[in-house]
Design a protein around this motif. Structure first.
Motif, PDB file in Angstrom:
ATOM      1  N   GLY A  89       0.750  -1.265   0.000  1.00  0.00           N
ATOM      2  CA  GLY A  89       0.000   0.000   0.000  1.00  0.00           C
ATOM      3  C   GLY A  89       0.773   1.304   0.000  1.00  0.00           C
ATOM      4  N   PHE A  90       2.116   1.286  -0.172  1.00  0.00           N
ATOM      5  CA  PHE A  90       2.839   2.561  -0.182  1.00  0.00           C
ATOM      6  C   PHE A  90       2.755   3.137  -1.598  1.00  0.00           C
ATOM      7  CE2 PHE A  90       6.895   5.098  -0.063  1.00  0.00           C
ATOM      8  CZ  PHE A  90       6.458   6.004   0.882  1.00  0.00           C
ATOM      9  N   ALA A  91       1.598   3.731  -1.894  1.00  0.00           N
ATOM     10  CA  ALA A  91       1.316   4.077  -3.283  1.00  0.00           C
ATOM     11  C   ALA A  91       0.669   5.450  -3.387  1.00  0.00           C
ATOM     12  CB  ALA A  91       0.395   3.023  -3.876  1.00  0.00           C
ATOM     13  N   ASP A  92       0.847   6.075  -4.529  1.00  0.00           N
ATOM     14  CA  ASP A  92       0.147   7.324  -4.846  1.00  0.00           C
ATOM     15  C   ASP A  92      -0.713   7.077  -6.085  1.00  0.00           C
ATOM     16  OD1 ASP A  92       0.995   9.015  -2.842  1.00  0.00           O
ATOM     17  OD2 ASP A  92       2.792   9.642  -3.908  1.00  0.00           O
ATOM     18  N   PRO A  93      -1.817   7.838  -6.239  1.00  0.00           N
ATOM     19  CA  PRO A  93      -2.668   7.639  -7.418  1.00  0.00           C
ATOM     20  C   PRO A  93      -2.027   8.232  -8.676  1.00  0.00           C
ATOM     21  CG  PRO A  93      -3.497   9.429  -6.062  1.00  0.00           C
ATOM     22  CD  PRO A  93      -2.331   8.853  -5.325  1.00  0.00           C
ATOM     23  N   LEU A  94      -2.029   7.469  -9.751  1.00  0.00           N
ATOM     24  CA  LEU A  94      -1.369   7.891 -10.991  1.00  0.00           C
ATOM     25  C   LEU A  94      -2.319   7.796 -12.182  1.00  0.00           C
ATOM     26  CD1 LEU A  94       2.077   6.745 -12.277  1.00  0.00           C
ATOM     27  CD2 LEU A  94       0.097   6.034 -13.569  1.00  0.00           C
ATOM     28  N   SER A  95      -2.234   8.787 -13.083  1.00  0.00           N
ATOM     29  CA  SER A  95      -2.944   8.687 -14.368  1.00  0.00           C
ATOM     30  C   SER A  95      -1.982   9.044 -15.483  1.00  0.00           C
ATOM     31  CB  SER A  95      -4.110   9.676 -14.449  1.00  0.00           C
ATOM     32  OG  SER A  95      -5.099   9.319 -13.560  1.00  0.00           O
ATOM     33  N   ARG A 105       0.568  12.610 -10.775  1.00  0.00           N
ATOM     34  CA  ARG A 105      -0.040  12.220  -9.502  1.00  0.00           C
ATOM     35  C   ARG A 105      -1.382  12.906  -9.457  1.00  0.00           C
ATOM     36  NH1 ARG A 105       3.046  12.786  -3.761  1.00  0.00           N
ATOM     37  NH2 ARG A 105       0.972  12.910  -2.853  1.00  0.00           N
ATOM     38  N   THR A 106      -2.454  12.141  -9.539  1.00  0.00           N
ATOM     39  CA  THR A 106      -3.767  12.758  -9.735  1.00  0.00           C
ATOM     40  C   THR A 106      -4.242  13.565  -8.532  1.00  0.00           C
ATOM     41  OG1 THR A 106      -4.498  10.488  -9.485  1.00  0.00           O
ATOM     42  CG2 THR A 106      -4.894  11.505 -11.596  1.00  0.00           C
ATOM     43  N   ASP A 107      -3.701  13.243  -7.327  1.00  0.00           N
ATOM     44  CA  ASP A 107      -4.146  14.048  -6.176  1.00  0.00           C
ATOM     45  C   ASP A 107      -3.469  15.422  -6.167  1.00  0.00           C
ATOM     46  OD1 ASP A 107      -1.664  12.980  -5.618  1.00  0.00           O
ATOM     47  OD2 ASP A 107      -2.052  12.740  -3.479  1.00  0.00           O
ATOM     48  N   GLN A 108      -2.545  15.653  -7.099  1.00  0.00           N
ATOM     49  CA  GLN A 108      -1.861  16.951  -7.121  1.00  0.00           C
ATOM     50  C   GLN A 108      -2.315  17.849  -8.274  1.00  0.00           C
ATOM     51  OE1 GLN A 108       2.313  16.015  -7.190  1.00  0.00           O
ATOM     52  NE2 GLN A 108       2.454  15.949  -4.963  1.00  0.00           N
ATOM     53  N   ARG A 126      -4.794   4.715 -11.368  1.00  0.00           N
ATOM     54  CA  ARG A 126      -4.408   3.471 -10.699  1.00  0.00           C
ATOM     55  C   ARG A 126      -3.417   3.791  -9.589  1.00  0.00           C
ATOM     56  NH1 ARG A 126       0.701   1.475 -12.392  1.00  0.00           N
ATOM     57  NH2 ARG A 126       1.483   2.469 -14.288  1.00  0.00           N
ATOM     58  N   GLN A 127      -3.193   2.826  -8.687  1.00  0.00           N
ATOM     59  CA  GLN A 127      -2.256   3.033  -7.586  1.00  0.00           C
ATOM     60  C   GLN A 127      -0.847   2.662  -8.037  1.00  0.00           C
ATOM     61  OE1 GLN A 127      -2.881   4.395  -4.435  1.00  0.00           O
ATOM     62  NE2 GLN A 127      -4.772   4.956  -5.462  1.00  0.00           N
ATOM     63  N   PHE A 128       0.101   3.578  -7.836  1.00  0.00           N
ATOM     64  CA  PHE A 128       1.484   3.335  -8.244  1.00  0.00           C
ATOM     65  C   PHE A 128       2.346   3.173  -6.990  1.00  0.00           C
ATOM     66  CE2 PHE A 128       5.742   5.036  -9.088  1.00  0.00           C
ATOM     67  CZ  PHE A 128       6.137   4.193 -10.107  1.00  0.00           C
ATOM     68  N   GLU A 185       9.002   8.572  -6.533  1.00  0.00           N
ATOM     69  CA  GLU A 185       7.958   9.589  -6.670  1.00  0.00           C
ATOM     70  C   GLU A 185       7.528   9.692  -8.136  1.00  0.00           C
ATOM     71  OE1 GLU A 185       6.563  11.381  -4.303  1.00  0.00           O
ATOM     72  OE2 GLU A 185       7.925  11.301  -2.573  1.00  0.00           O
ATOM     73  N   ILE A 186       6.220   9.840  -8.367  1.00  0.00           N
ATOM     74  CA  ILE A 186       5.707   9.916  -9.741  1.00  0.00           C
ATOM     75  C   ILE A 186       6.219  11.187 -10.414  1.00  0.00           C
ATOM     76  CG2 ILE A 186       3.610  10.081 -11.157  1.00  0.00           C
ATOM     77  CD1 ILE A 186       2.190   8.514  -8.834  1.00  0.00           C
ATOM     78  N   THR A 187       6.137  12.290  -9.697  1.00  0.00           N
ATOM     79  CA  THR A 187       6.602  13.554 -10.279  1.00  0.00           C
ATOM     80  C   THR A 187       7.536  14.285  -9.307  1.00  0.00           C
ATOM     81  OG1 THR A 187       4.464  14.408  -9.548  1.00  0.00           O
ATOM     82  CG2 THR A 187       4.754  14.126 -11.906  1.00  0.00           C
ATOM     83  N   PRO A 188       8.840  13.903  -9.318  1.00  0.00           N
ATOM     84  CA  PRO A 188       9.785  14.649  -8.478  1.00  0.00           C
ATOM     85  C   PRO A 188       9.823  16.086  -8.984  1.00  0.00           C
ATOM     86  CG  PRO A 188      10.965  13.218 -10.017  1.00  0.00           C
ATOM     87  CD  PRO A 188       9.502  12.901 -10.156  1.00  0.00           C
ATOM     88  N   ARG A 189       9.883  17.051  -8.055  1.00  0.00           N
ATOM     89  CA  ARG A 189       9.887  18.438  -8.532  1.00  0.00           C
ATOM     90  C   ARG A 189      10.210  19.414  -7.409  1.00  0.00           C
ATOM     91  NH1 ARG A 189       3.673  20.152  -9.425  1.00  0.00           N
ATOM     92  NH2 ARG A 189       2.818  18.159  -8.851  1.00  0.00           N
TER      93      ARG A 189
END
Ligand code: ATP
Length: 446
Positions: A89-95, A105-108, A126-128, A185-189
């Motif tokens: 479960g260590f995941a962030d939502p991704l589209s 990261r869809t929550d951002q 989906r969960q990444f 991280e999906i989107t390091p920034r």
């Protein structure tokens, strides 16, 4: 409450540029085009980081009688991460954008249907999983899979029994450690704010269940003291109570310490009451009893845990942003880092007034060598004229510039063996005898 000064326009561009130009922070693997989510600390960045880490260690480990230091491995048995729930479960939502194929990261993002870059339709969410997987040993099958730790915390929970058996600490007590952690991280920034390779400084503080509120409050205060100690602007720092639905599943209370970065108010640190979640889960999964025996009352129980968690890179960013200052000195504009002297990467620069006068250079070398023994973060600076040297030292945040001039050599007899000491923030200079110099500086960098 201190007064909050607004950031100048283009704050992040200015900071990134200064950090690179003056050897604080470089893009990771820059000559190969970089690697997203990685940055390399240069000589001054490393010095600043080490100073911050050392202050942390002194304040939260060596400076307390109830704390024990640790340095656990980055690679751990993968069962650790199955037990904690990270593998699942260590995941962030991704589209993914159906048009340009970029991932978000869809929550951002505000509109979860449209690509923020090209406007194309976003695919399903989906969960990444953010765990960085690796292979340990010569077998290339599922038995060799391991993970680079996503937090330093678990290295302390799995060593809880070891430390108790070696030291028999009295409750409450804690473990502390600093070290690298990795998150895909999906989107390091945002420069060093969201990295894939990061460094944390964490404490796991063990208490009886009935004592958790007192300990939580004690650490809340300690975290604020820390923020002041390293020179993070308190006026830009906010404690945010995380509501019931938004906390991690293991936490019964969490406060996020948020900082006003130029790109928005976001997390700097976290303080969580993790209950007995970690020790209980590890006890069950490993079949090793991780309870604590209180000899005085003959009681046995699984301790509860308060976790103050500090990101070191985010500390660096908040310290740099808090220190960054623009003003006018003389008639010219100046850009400088107003570090607290205790974190400044260089404490003092020593210069001969003129570099082509051997007698000045020789005397300056003598002063430099004398100071370096007790103040190793010192710089020899004989480039250009004195005014330019001061500006360069201001830019890297050096609090004191010492200049050896003809008066030092005795041109004005009453000034013999004195030097000028220039203050970074005011530009004022005063004369001090060489004999008093070391203690004067040591006193201010404490
Ligand atoms: P965020 O919500 O910003 O992703 P988080 O809540 O996942 O952060 P924690 O798991 O609480 O963060 O991690 C503890 C601390 O580690 C954070 O307060 C932060 O200082 C630091 N940290 C976490 N993720 C990163 C990252 N990707 N880059 C740099 N520092 C990080």
């Amino acid at each position: 409450m201190t007064e909050k000064k607004p950031y100048p326009a283009d704050m992040m561009e200015k900071l990134v540029s200064l950090a690179k130009r003056r050897g604080f922070i470089y893009q990771g693997s820059e000559i190969y085009g970089g690697l997203a989510g990685t940055y390399d600390y240069g000589p001054l960045g490393t010095a600043l980081k080490n100073n911050i880490k050392n202050i942390w260690w002194r304040m939260f480990v060596d400076g307390r009688d109830d704390m024990y230091g640790m340095d656990a491995s980055i690679l751990m048995n993968p069962r650790v991460w199955e037990t904690t729930g990270h593998v699942a479960g260590f995941a962030d939502p991704l589209s993914e954008c159906t048009k340009c194929k970029k991932r978000f990261r869809t929550d951002q993002i505000e509109d979860r249907t449209k690509c923020p870059e090209c406007g194309g339709a976003l695919g399903p969410e989906r969960q990444f999983n953010m765990m960085l997987k690796t292979q340990v040993g010569a077998m290339e099958d599922s038995s060799s899979i391991s993970y680079l730790r996503p937090e330093t915390a678990q290295g302390m929970f799995v060593n809880f029994k070891n430390v108790v058996d070696s030291f028999h600490p009295k409750m409450p007590f804690g473990l502390g450690q600093t070290g690298k952690a990795f998150r895909n991280e999906i989107t390091p920034r945002d420069f060093i704010f969201r990295l894939r390779e990061l460094e944390q400084m964490e404490v796991e503080y063990f208490v009886k269940e009935s004592d958790w509120q007192r300990a939580f409050e004690e650490w809340r205060v300690a975290m604020n003291t820390w923020i002041d100690t390293v020179g993070i602007d308190r006026a830009r720092t906010h404690e945010v109570e995380i509501g019931d639905g938004d906390r991690a599943h293991y936490s019964k209370r969490t406060i996020d310490f948020e900082f006003e970065y130029p790109f928005g108010q976001k997390e700097l640190y976290g303080l969580a009451y993790r209950t007995d979640f970690d020790l209980s889960r590890h006890s069950e999964a490993s079949k090793v009893d991780l309870s604590y025996r209180d000899e005085e009352v003959g009681e046995k129980f699984i301790p509860h845990c308060i976790e103050p968690s500090f990101g070191l890179d985010r500390t660096m960013l908040a310290v740099l942003l808090s220190a960054y200052t623009e003003d006018t000195m003389g008639d010219s504009p100046r850009e400088y880092l107003k570090f607290h002297p205790r974190v400044a990467p260089i404490k003092v620069a020593v210069s001969p007034l003129l570099k082509n006068k051997p007698e000045l250079v020789e005397k300056a070398r003598e002063v430099y060598d004398m100071l370096k023994k007790d103040i190793p973060q010192i710089m020899w600076d004989d480039n250009g004229n004195v005014g330019k040297r001061y500006r360069r030292q201001d830019e890297i945040g050096t609090p004191f510039c010492v200049t050896i001039d003809f008066d030092t050599l005795g041109e004005t007899p009453e000034h013999k063996d004195t030097v000028t000491v220039r203050d970074r923030d005011t530009g004022n200079q005063k004369r001090l005898s060489i004999g008093d110099l070391k203690n004067y500086i040591l006193e201010q960098i404490k």
